[in-house]
Write a protein that holds these residues in place. Structure first.
Motif, mmCIF file in Angstrom:
data_model
loop_
_atom_site.group_PDB
_atom_site.id
_atom_site.type_symbol
_atom_site.label_atom_id
_atom_site.label_comp_id
_atom_site.label_asym_id
_atom_site.label_seq_id
_atom_site.Cartn_x
_atom_site.Cartn_y
_atom_site.Cartn_z
ATOM 1 N N VAL A 349 17.971 49.358 25.609
ATOM 2 C CA VAL A 349 16.929 50.235 25.073
ATOM 3 C C VAL A 349 16.948 51.529 25.871
ATOM 4 N N PRO A 350 16.858 52.696 25.228
ATOM 5 C CA PRO A 350 16.800 53.957 25.987
ATOM 6 C C PRO A 350 15.713 53.900 27.055
ATOM 7 N N GLN A 351 16.113 54.099 28.308
ATOM 8 C CA GLN A 351 15.187 53.874 29.413
ATOM 9 C C GLN A 351 14.043 54.885 29.480
ATOM 10 N N GLU A 352 14.212 56.011 28.778
ATOM 11 C CA GLU A 352 13.132 56.997 28.842
ATOM 12 C C GLU A 352 11.929 56.597 27.995
ATOM 13 N N VAL A 353 12.086 55.561 27.171
ATOM 14 C CA VAL A 353 10.974 55.123 26.318
ATOM 15 C C VAL A 353 10.364 53.869 26.935
ATOM 16 N N ASP A 354 9.388 54.042 27.830
ATOM 17 C CA ASP A 354 8.852 52.931 28.600
ATOM 18 C C ASP A 354 8.231 51.858 27.722
ATOM 19 N N ALA A 355 7.529 52.260 26.690
ATOM 20 C CA ALA A 355 6.876 51.288 25.812
ATOM 21 C C ALA A 355 7.907 50.428 25.096
ATOM 22 N N ASP A 356 9.025 51.042 24.683
ATOM 23 C CA ASP A 356 10.072 50.282 24.008
ATOM 24 C C ASP A 356 10.724 49.277 24.955
ATOM 25 N N VAL A 357 10.939 49.671 26.207
ATOM 26 C CA VAL A 357 11.526 48.762 27.189
ATOM 27 C C VAL A 357 10.596 47.579 27.423
ATOM 28 N N ALA A 358 9.318 47.854 27.547
ATOM 29 C CA ALA A 358 8.336 46.781 27.749
ATOM 30 C C ALA A 358 8.319 45.823 26.559
ATOM 31 N N ALA A 359 8.403 46.376 25.356
ATOM 32 C CA ALA A 359 8.413 45.530 24.158
ATOM 33 C C ALA A 359 9.652 44.639 24.134
ATOM 34 N N ALA A 360 10.786 45.199 24.528
ATOM 35 C CA ALA A 360 12.018 44.406 24.555
ATOM 36 C C ALA A 360 11.923 43.294 25.587
ATOM 37 N N ARG A 361 11.370 43.591 26.756
ATOM 38 C CA ARG A 361 11.212 42.561 27.789
ATOM 39 C C ARG A 361 10.305 41.441 27.318
ATOM 40 N N ASN A 362 9.250 41.786 26.628
ATOM 41 C CA ASN A 362 8.330 40.770 26.126
ATOM 42 C C ASN A 362 9.007 39.872 25.104
ATOM 43 N N ARG A 363 9.842 40.463 24.246
ATOM 44 C CA ARG A 363 10.541 39.654 23.253
ATOM 45 C C ARG A 363 11.519 38.694 23.921
ATOM 46 N N VAL A 364 12.250 39.156 24.947
ATOM 47 C CA VAL A 364 13.188 38.282 25.653
ATOM 48 C C VAL A 364 12.432 37.146 26.340
ATOM 49 N N ARG A 365 11.286 37.455 26.954
ATOM 50 C CA ARG A 365 10.484 36.397 27.580
ATOM 51 C C ARG A 365 10.063 35.345 26.560
ATOM 52 N N ALA A 366 9.682 35.797 25.379
ATOM 53 C CA ALA A 366 9.247 34.862 24.334
ATOM 54 C C ALA A 366 10.394 33.958 23.895
ATOM 55 N N VAL A 367 11.583 34.538 23.768
ATOM 56 C CA VAL A 367 12.743 33.749 23.351
ATOM 57 C C VAL A 367 13.080 32.712 24.410
ATOM 58 N N ARG A 368 13.091 33.130 25.675
ATOM 59 C CA ARG A 368 13.412 32.180 26.750
ATOM 60 C C ARG A 368 12.347 31.101 26.876
ATOM 61 N N SER A 369 11.096 31.470 26.675
ATOM 62 C CA SER A 369 10.009 30.487 26.742
ATOM 63 C C SER A 369 10.154 29.447 25.643
ATOM 64 N N ALA A 370 10.577 29.880 24.459
ATOM 65 C CA ALA A 370 10.767 28.935 23.351
ATOM 66 C C ALA A 370 11.847 27.919 23.689
ATOM 67 N N THR A 371 12.907 28.369 24.400
ATOM 68 C CA THR A 371 13.979 27.466 24.771
ATOM 69 C C THR A 371 13.519 26.473 25.833
ATOM 70 N N ILE A 372 12.801 26.970 26.852
ATOM 71 C CA ILE A 372 12.349 26.106 27.959
ATOM 72 C C ILE A 372 11.379 25.050 27.470
ATOM 73 N N ASN A 373 10.530 25.416 26.506
ATOM 74 C CA ASN A 373 9.467 24.511 26.042
ATOM 75 C C ASN A 373 9.850 23.720 24.790
ATOM 76 N N ARG A 374 11.130 23.709 24.452
ATOM 77 C CA ARG A 374 11.574 23.005 23.239
ATOM 78 C C ARG A 374 11.256 21.509 23.318
#
Length: 374
Positions: A349-374
């Motif tokens: 994600v273009p690093q100058e867009v802080d909100a977009d980076v935060a949104a991407a991090r949140n999505r990755v956390r959600a994906v990893r959480s789904a795997t851990i809690n399967r």
């Protein structure tokens, strides 16, 4: 090459699984897929890549001729150096990605498995009256890769040359060459390619293994390659791919060079600054034991927004994939690859867009959480 590699007879070897359900001519792994990745990341792993096609172009006109046919500036390529180049269609779509090496009056090229004959056929048709003689030599020569931060120590112990800079080349005793390539993984897994006579593939490998390298399968190499966002032609590209969508614009295209097939498209899109798609690393939830195959659509709701190429199980990142997605896809968008939930890596994600980076991090956390809690 259709003959299985002699390294497939080594203990624990399991043939590479191909997307079409078949098996390859080299090992996917030697019994320990994830530990083999760690060896590449932390030690020195020897990877059998002898399924790649190899071609040669001898002749006095070879560099100016290849310069005119490819996307790269090659007419002044020095001896004992190399480069990457693309052969494009008239509309600028990628047809071949070739890694070039010039040594002792001959230019060598290695390309994706099974594509060498088509490339040599194209080159033969473009010879005209020039002093060049392209030929496919996969049957005589084989490629190995020594990967990892301890690779240089292994080469030194064997007494083989150790090129220092990317694409630097040195001749090997007894024939062939050694070539430094850009690192893969997180940037710490150094890569040195070794071209050896195919008849000597096994004894040359044994020399490196005796010096401290360990056999690692192509699956391990592919996982670190995907982490580094290094694409493969025909896997991470499709018939519509243009260089501007991938890192090849940096490694395989000379933007100040004109007059090659497809150059108009490359220049136009570069000047506009917005190719239709971009290559990203996706994190998948890993809920299924079966990984999506190259070409599987990436969807956002009911809308198709891209396609995946390489999909692998990474020893630290879980299931990851390289994907070409539309520029309009927002970093925090909920994506799917088949039945798998997916998220774009924040580093893409273009690093100058802080909100977009935060949104991407949140999505990755959600994906990893789904795997851990399967």
């Amino acid at each position: 090459m259709t003959t299985p590699s002699p390294l497939l007879s080594r203990p624990g070897a399991v043939a590479l699984a191909l997307p079409d359900g078949g098996t390859g001519t080299v090992a996917g792994h030697y019994g320990d897929p994830l530990p083999e990745q760690r060896r590449l990341a932390e030690g020195a792993g020897l990877v059998d890549r002898s399924d790649r096609d190899v071609l040669v172009v001898p002749g006095a006109d070879r560099l100016t001729w290849l310069h005119s046919l490819t996307s790269q500036h090659l007419e002044r390529l020095g001896d004992a150096t190399g480069s990457e180049a693309l052969v494009l269609s008239p509309h600028g779509h990628v047809e071949h990605h070739v890694v070039l090496t010039d040594l002792g009056g001959t230019t060598w090229g290695d390309v994706e498995p099974g594509t060498g004959a088509a490339l040599v056929d194209f080159l033969q048709r473009m010879r005209f009256m020039l002093r060049v003689d392209p030929a496919l030599v996969t049957g005589e020569w084989a490629l190995l890769s020594l990967v990892g931060p301890r690779g240089d120590q292994v080469l030194g112990a064997v007494g083989w040359p150790v090129p220092a800079d990317p694409y630097a080349v040195a001749a090997l005793p007894g024939g062939g060459w050694v070539r430094r390539m850009p690192a893969i993984g997180d940037g710490s897994a150094a890569v040195v390619d070794l071209l050896v006579p195919r008849a000597e593939l096994s004894p040359r490998a044994d020399e490196l293994l005796a010096a401290g390298a360990t056999l690692s399968g192509l699956d391990a190499y592919e996982a670190l390659r995907a982490e580094a966002r290094r694409p493969r032609a025909g896997v991470d590209s499709d018939h519509r791919t243009i260089p501007n969508e991938l890192e090849w614009l940096r490694t395989a295209v000379h933007l100040e060079k004109g007059c090659y097939r497809g150059q108009e498209t490359v220049a136009r899109v570069h000047n506009l600054g917005r190719p239709p798609r971009r290559l990203v690393l996706l994190h998948l939830d890993g809920m299924s034991e079966t990984l999506p195959t190259p070409g599987t659509p990436v969807t956002a709701g009911a809308r198709e927004v891209g396609r995946v190429g390489t999909v692998v199980r990474h020893h630290e990142l879980g299931v990851i994939a390289l994907a070409l997605v539309k520029q309009s896809v927002q970093p925090g968008t909920a994506l799917h690859v088949g039945e798998a939930v997916a998220a774009i890596d924040p580093d893409d994600v273009p690093q100058e867009v802080d909100a977009d980076v935060a949104a991407a991090r949140n999505r990755v956390r959600a994906v990893r959480s789904a795997t851990i809690n399967r």
